[in-house]
Design a protein around this motif. Structure first.
Motif, PDB file in Angstrom:
ATOM      1  N   ALA A  85       0.855  -1.189   0.000  1.00 19.38           N
ATOM      2  CA  ALA A  85       0.000   0.000   0.000  1.00 19.38           C
ATOM      3  C   ALA A  85       0.887   1.233   0.000  1.00 19.38           C
ATOM      4  O   ALA A  85       1.931   1.258   0.649  1.00 19.38           O
ATOM      5  CB  ALA A  85      -0.919   0.016   1.216  1.00 19.38           C
ATOM      6  N   LEU A  86       0.472   2.256  -0.737  1.00 19.36           N
ATOM      7  CA  LEU A  86       1.260   3.471  -0.883  1.00 19.36           C
ATOM      8  C   LEU A  86       0.484   4.686  -0.401  1.00 19.36           C
ATOM      9  O   LEU A  86      -0.703   4.854  -0.721  1.00 19.36           O
ATOM     10  CB  LEU A  86       1.613   3.692  -2.353  1.00 19.36           C
ATOM     11  CG  LEU A  86       2.877   3.040  -2.899  1.00 19.36           C
ATOM     12  CD1 LEU A  86       2.953   3.250  -4.400  1.00 19.36           C
ATOM     13  CD2 LEU A  86       4.113   3.606  -2.223  1.00 19.36           C
ATOM     14  N   PHE A  87       1.165   5.528   0.378  1.00 15.67           N
ATOM     15  CA  PHE A  87       0.683   6.859   0.706  1.00 15.67           C
ATOM     16  C   PHE A  87       1.452   7.816  -0.188  1.00 15.67           C
ATOM     17  O   PHE A  87       2.657   8.024  -0.003  1.00 15.67           O
ATOM     18  CB  PHE A  87       0.961   7.179   2.174  1.00 15.67           C
ATOM     19  CG  PHE A  87       0.210   6.336   3.161  1.00 15.67           C
ATOM     20  CD1 PHE A  87      -0.961   6.799   3.741  1.00 15.67           C
ATOM     21  CD2 PHE A  87       0.665   5.074   3.516  1.00 15.67           C
ATOM     22  CE1 PHE A  87      -1.656   6.029   4.662  1.00 15.67           C
ATOM     23  CE2 PHE A  87      -0.017   4.294   4.432  1.00 15.67           C
ATOM     24  CZ  PHE A  87      -1.190   4.771   5.009  1.00 15.67           C
ATOM     25  N   LEU A  88       0.769   8.392  -1.175  1.00 15.01           N
ATOM     26  CA  LEU A  88       1.448   9.233  -2.159  1.00 15.01           C
ATOM     27  C   LEU A  88       1.308  10.713  -1.815  1.00 15.01           C
ATOM     28  O   LEU A  88       0.243  11.173  -1.409  1.00 15.01           O
ATOM     29  CB  LEU A  88       0.879   8.989  -3.553  1.00 15.01           C
ATOM     30  CG  LEU A  88       1.140   7.610  -4.167  1.00 15.01           C
ATOM     31  CD1 LEU A  88       0.544   7.533  -5.576  1.00 15.01           C
ATOM     32  CD2 LEU A  88       2.631   7.293  -4.202  1.00 15.01           C
ATOM     33  N   HIS A  89       2.400  11.458  -2.021  1.00 14.05           N
ATOM     34  CA  HIS A  89       2.429  12.916  -2.001  1.00 14.05           C
ATOM     35  C   HIS A  89       1.955  13.486  -0.659  1.00 14.05           C
ATOM     36  O   HIS A  89       1.053  14.326  -0.593  1.00 14.05           O
ATOM     37  CB  HIS A  89       1.599  13.473  -3.158  1.00 14.05           C
ATOM     38  CG  HIS A  89       1.869  12.816  -4.473  1.00 14.05           C
ATOM     39  ND1 HIS A  89       3.144  12.474  -4.890  1.00 14.05           N
ATOM     40  CD2 HIS A  89       1.036  12.386  -5.466  1.00 14.05           C
ATOM     41  CE1 HIS A  89       3.084  11.906  -6.086  1.00 14.05           C
ATOM     42  NE2 HIS A  89       1.825  11.830  -6.441  1.00 14.05           N
ATOM     43  N   LEU A  90       2.605  13.014   0.398  1.00 13.21           N
ATOM     44  CA  LEU A  90       2.314  13.479   1.750  1.00 13.21           C
ATOM     45  C   LEU A  90       3.083  14.754   2.066  1.00 13.21           C
ATOM     46  O   LEU A  90       4.215  14.943   1.610  1.00 13.21           O
ATOM     47  CB  LEU A  90       2.732  12.411   2.772  1.00 13.21           C
ATOM     48  CG  LEU A  90       1.980  11.084   2.756  1.00 13.21           C
ATOM     49  CD1 LEU A  90       2.819  10.006   3.421  1.00 13.21           C
ATOM     50  CD2 LEU A  90       0.635  11.222   3.464  1.00 13.21           C
ATOM     51  N   THR A  91       2.482  15.614   2.880  1.00 13.95           N
ATOM     52  CA  THR A  91       3.250  16.712   3.433  1.00 13.95           C
ATOM     53  C   THR A  91       4.371  16.137   4.299  1.00 13.95           C
ATOM     54  O   THR A  91       4.293  15.001   4.773  1.00 13.95           O
ATOM     55  CB  THR A  91       2.380  17.627   4.293  1.00 13.95           C
ATOM     56  OG1 THR A  91       1.902  16.891   5.434  1.00 13.95           O
ATOM     57  CG2 THR A  91       1.186  18.159   3.498  1.00 13.95           C
ATOM     58  N   ALA A  92       5.418  16.924   4.521  1.00 13.06           N
ATOM     59  CA  ALA A  92       6.543  16.449   5.330  1.00 13.06           C
ATOM     60  C   ALA A  92       6.092  16.103   6.742  1.00 13.06           C
ATOM     61  O   ALA A  92       6.537  15.098   7.318  1.00 13.06           O
ATOM     62  CB  ALA A  92       7.640  17.511   5.369  1.00 13.06           C
ATOM     63  N   GLU A  93       5.201  16.909   7.307  1.00 14.95           N
ATOM     64  CA  GLU A  93       4.712  16.643   8.661  1.00 14.95           C
ATOM     65  C   GLU A  93       3.980  15.313   8.722  1.00 14.95           C
ATOM     66  O   GLU A  93       4.190  14.497   9.633  1.00 14.95           O
ATOM     67  CB  GLU A  93       3.795  17.771   9.115  1.00 14.95           C
ATOM     68  CG  GLU A  93       3.250  17.587  10.517  1.00 14.95           C
ATOM     69  CD  GLU A  93       2.286  18.686  10.918  1.00 14.95           C
ATOM     70  OE1 GLU A  93       2.007  18.828  12.121  1.00 14.95           O
ATOM     71  OE2 GLU A  93       1.796  19.420  10.023  1.00 14.95           O
ATOM     72  N   ALA A  94       3.106  15.071   7.742  1.00 17.52           N
ATOM     73  CA  ALA A  94       2.356  13.821   7.726  1.00 17.52           C
ATOM     74  C   ALA A  94       3.274  12.631   7.502  1.00 17.52           C
ATOM     75  O   ALA A  94       3.132  11.587   8.151  1.00 17.52           O
ATOM     76  CB  ALA A  94       1.279  13.871   6.644  1.00 17.52           C
TER      77      ALA A  94
END
Length: 387
Positions: free
Chosen positions: A134-143
């Motif tokens: 599973a991929l979390f794409l294009h997260l903010t740096a904080e997230a």
């Protein structure tokens, strides 16, 4: 201990309850936006809900994608092909901005616990679907930082820089404060763009998309044709139809008309303290060479932001030079994988490869603007090998 349940439709959970957690994540993780994403038949959605008693503490959209037409959401094309195979996508899969959907009232460790409570369901769905992870794409740096720490046992490799975001932090109390905030060499150009547009004789207004939908659909197609996308008219028309139906009450269209006919527009969505700019379109034959794009897409939205107490104009990726010249700050967006076959931890060679990728990519941006440039003042540039 959180109790996790899953639903197949956003209609099974109220918007107010969802957006309590989504507020910090922004518009592209809001209940309204994700209803629009769910209308796209190219993926099957499921929503993971973590409850602390009666309180919704964490939420996670999870998508099994059947067809992906957007390259920036196609895993195999990102980060030098680091993620080949088939991946479930977690978080938002549209909007090019992702985050961490946990009740902002929870303290740090409880936030991590809430996120970890959802991971066994993600792992189960990865296995059941035959996906490679599973991929979390294009997260903010904080997230990305919060999630990589919370998922330490299931997270593979380092967060990888996959996209760069652009936004203008709205300064002061009015448009003149904005003009004074941009680099001195650009101020004269910006003032001229505003002046020429003001003298072009357009009928300028703020409209609802539902009130100008037919005209806007034609203008969006014109813009796509100009950039070589000549076979997707139905796609762009359908997208605006869905936006008008599901988001029509929220969006604002910054319009320019001549003798009543729409010749240019830009569509934005206020959410939290930010105005998110989303779509624009033009009748190129009717334009007056009066910097219509910059006025409709930047300066009129900034005036709206000042009047409505919004402190940020979100512009998103691409066309960075134009955005930077008009005061935008750039921030890196990071992607990370869970359950992609190498947990509980990355091999040393994987970590070295990830570090090399981040260093190379950040170095390219530093070379473009200078390592100490205020353009790269957004958070996250020095993380995970970037600095």
């Amino acid at each position: 201990m959180l109790v996790v349940r899953t639903v197949r439709s956003l209609e099974e959970i109220g918007a107010a309850e969802w957006d309590t957690a989504a507020d910090a994540g922004g518009f592209y993780l809001s209940h309204e936006w994700l209803r629009l994403v769910a209308a796209d038949p190219s993926a099957t959605a499921e929503y993971l809900l973590g409850y602390d008693g009666d309180r919704l503490a964490a939420v996670l959209p999870l998508y099994d994608v059947h067809i992906e037409n957007l390259g920036l959401y196609r895993p195999s094309g990102l980060a030098d092909g680091r993620w080949r195979g088939r991946y479930l996508l977690a978080g938002s899969r549209r909007g090019f901005l992702n985050g961490f959907l946990v009740d902002p009232g929870l303290p740090g460790e409880r936030r991590a616990e809430a996120f970890r409570a959802l991971l066994p369901v993600v792992k189960d769905r990865v296995g059941a679907s035959g996906a490679d992870g599973a991929l979390f794409l294009h997260l903010t740096a904080e997230a990305a930082a919060e999630m990589s720490q919370a998922a330490a046992g299931e997270f593979t490799g380092l967060p990888l820089l996959t996209l760069v975001d652009a936004a203008i932090e709205v300064p002061g109390d009015g448009l003149e404060d904005y003009v004074r905030s941009i680099p001195s060499h650009a101020r004269r150009k910006v003032r001229r763009e505003m002046k020429v547009f003001g003298e072009a004789g357009y009928e300028v207004a703020e409209e609802r998309l539902t009130d100008c939908l037919a005209e806007a659909k034609s203008l969006v197609c014109n813009l796509q044709h100009r950039y070589g996308h000549v076979d997707d008219d139905e796609k762009w028309r359908s997208e605006l139809d869905h936006m008008a139906r599901l988001l029509g009450h929220r969006g604002v269209v910054f319009s320019a008309r001549r003798r009543g006919a729409l010749v240019g527009f830009a569509l934005g969505y206020p959410f939290g303290g930010t105005l998110y700019m989303r779509r624009c379109g033009f009748d190129y034959d009717a334009l007056q060479d009066a910097f219509e794009y910059f006025n409709l897409g930047y300066y009129l939205p900034l005036q709206y932001a000042y009047r409505n107490g919004l402190r940020r104009l979100h512009l998103g990726p691409t066309a960075y030079e134009a955005k930077v010249r008009r005061g935008a700050v750039l921030a890196p967006l990071w992607s990370l994988a869970v359950f992609d076959g190498t947990a509980p931890g990355p091999a040393a060679s994987d970590r070295a490869t990830d570090l090399a990728w981040n260093r190379k990519t950040v170095g390219e941006w530093s070379g473009r603007y200078g390592p100490d440039s205020p353009v790269l003042a957004g958070p996250g540039w020095t993380m995970w090998g970037g600095g």
